[in-house]
Scaffold this active site. Structure first.
Site, PDB file in Angstrom:
ATOM      1  N   CYS A 136      42.181 145.661  10.541  1.00  0.00           N
ATOM      2  CA  CYS A 136      42.331 144.426   9.695  1.00  0.00           C
ATOM      3  C   CYS A 136      40.914 143.873   9.445  1.00  0.00           C
ATOM      4  CB  CYS A 136      43.236 143.505  10.024  1.00  0.00           C
ATOM      5  SG  CYS A 136      43.884 142.260   8.836  1.00  0.00           S
ATOM      6  N   GLU A 142      49.975 148.427  15.073  1.00  0.00           N
ATOM      7  CA  GLU A 142      50.796 148.055  16.356  1.00  0.00           C
ATOM      8  C   GLU A 142      52.125 147.469  15.829  1.00  0.00           C
ATOM      9  OE1 GLU A 142      49.752 144.328  14.063  1.00  0.00           O
ATOM     10  OE2 GLU A 142      48.588 146.185  14.663  1.00  0.00           O
ATOM     11  N   HIS A 160      48.160 147.446  10.191  1.00  0.00           N
ATOM     12  CA  HIS A 160      48.570 147.084  11.535  1.00  0.00           C
ATOM     13  C   HIS A 160      49.303 148.145  12.082  1.00  0.00           C
ATOM     14  CE1 HIS A 160      47.027 142.918  11.718  1.00  0.00           C
ATOM     15  NE2 HIS A 160      47.243 143.126  10.347  1.00  0.00           N
TER      16      HIS A 160
END
Length: 408
Positions: A299, A385, A383
């Site tokens: 990011c 995760e 993202h």
């Protein structure tokens, strides 16, 4: 003089949203609105206030996720923003003590279509409205979020203010002035408002049903995570991949980072304009790259890595925010369903000759990843995760650890 909905002049709505938006909202709540949104151009939307009383100013964006509102509201990447949730049933699973991405507030406020219902999840520990009140977050329900989303898509993310007053009295001119005075995210360094002030160790790993979060007790490598607004689940993924993680402030100099003897360095997500944060972060990133150590960015970390390589970033018209974004990995040809939250983007045509684009958005073709050709360095815009796929992108953490192993 404070103004109530019933005393508003007939032509208060602008920016493409007609006056009947006010009438619909007032009628829906028995003729009394306790919440209002005022955009910088004077567009005014009435609804029912929720959460904390008061007002909050920021950039008004929208998120298309159907789940994960608690994680979204505590994601530091949303600092400076008011989130319009396009999914109407936000709050239906309540809140709990586990689904937090940071200890403090991240988003400044929220906008909903439907009133918050009683939670229906066995994991719920609190009603969303009570959770918002405790955290001081201001929200509003009863808004035609589809109409507001169309406005954002057509005109770009506007600055605005959301206010909640149980008595229904608002000083609209003062609210408009606050919205107009907000500088916007371009040129704004918000990372310094959310990154840690002291270094700390992290060993919590991923969650599993019936057990909660695990612990990494036998790490193989030491990863230093540079915090620009890091999400907890990123740290959990690093720990689960076999790392002992040390989190350091986003303004820590490269020499101090290297004294910790990392096997690899992670550049975290975060809010705001990468060029603004990059004034102090880019020189550090360049020095870290020069060591030859593996570097992985997500990011904001991805954007500032690009800046460190000499590339450029730009503000997007509306940004990418949601959990249903398809991204193609150009190295494998596979398509991932990803979670995203960014309002700036790397311009791939500005990358140097020793770097290449690795991922692209299948929505609009914008850049979603890069890697260096002569260094163990790579990054992604989205993202990995998060788990909308549910775990389509977790391989990136293994890819990072494989680089660390190869250069240990």
């Amino acid at each position: 003089m404070p103004t109530t909905p019933d005393t508003m002049p007939p032509h208060h709505a602008r920016g493409g949203i007609p006056d009947d938006a006010r009438l619909d909202a007032v009628t829906a709540f028995g003729g009394k609105a306790t919440g209002v949104i005022v955009l910088a151009d004077g567009t005014t939307l009435w609804g029912q206030g929720l959460g904390a009383t008061g007002d909050a100013v920021g950039e008004v964006c929208f998120n298309t996720s159907m789940t994960g509102y608690q994680e979204i509201l505590t994601d530091p990447s949303y600092a400076g923003q008011i989130i319009t949730f396009t999914f109407p049933h936000v709050g239906n699973v309540g809140t709990n003590f586990e689904d937090l991405e940071s200890t403090g507030n991240a988003a400044r406020g929220l906008i909903l279509r439907s009133a918050i219902t009683e939670p229906s999840s066995w994991r719920a520990a609190s009603h969303l409205d009570a959770w918002l009140t405790r955290r001081g977050l201001v929200g509003i329900a009863g808004i035609d979020t589809r109409r507001l989303t169309r406005l954002i898509r057509a005109q770009g993310a506007p600055n605005g203010i959301v206010a909640h007053a149980p008595d229904g009295k608002f000083d609209l001119e003062a609210l408009k002035a606050k919205a107009a005075a907000f500088p916007g995210l371009e040129g704004l360094d918000l990372a310094k408002e959310v990154f840690c002030r002291q270094s700390y160790s992290w060993d919590e790993s991923l969650w599993s049903l019936g057990k909660g979060y695990g612990r990494q007790t036998a790490p193989q490598f030491h990863i230093v995570a540079v915090d620009y607004g890091v999400k907890r689940n990123i740290l959990r993924c690093l720990a689960a991949a076999g790392a002992r993680v040390t989190v350091v402030p986003g303004d820590m100099p490269a020499d101090d980072i290297l004294r910790l003897k990392p096997d690899g360095v992670f550049l975290s997500n975060g809010p705001g304009d990468p060029a603004a944060t990059g004034t102090y972060a880019v020189p550090t990133i360049r020095a870290l790259i020069d060591t030859g150590k593996p570097v992985f960015g997500i990011c904001l970390g991805h954007q500032m890595l690009a800046l460190a390589l000499g590339a450029k970033t730009k503000k997007m018209h509306q940004g990418h925010r949601g959990a249903n974004h398809p991204v193609k990995d150009l190295t494998t040809g596979k398509v991932e369903i990803t979670s995203q939250n960014h309002g700036f983007v790397v311009m791939p045509e500005t990358l140097p000759n020793n770097a290449e684009e690795t991922h692209v958005s299948l929505f609009d073709g914008t850049n979603e990843g890069l890697r260096m050709l002569d260094r163990p360095v790579f990054s992604v815009q989205y993202h990995p995760e998060a788990s909308p796929g549910p775990e389509d992108s977790h391989y990136l953490f293994d890819r990072f650890i494989d680089l660390v192993k190869a250069h240990a």
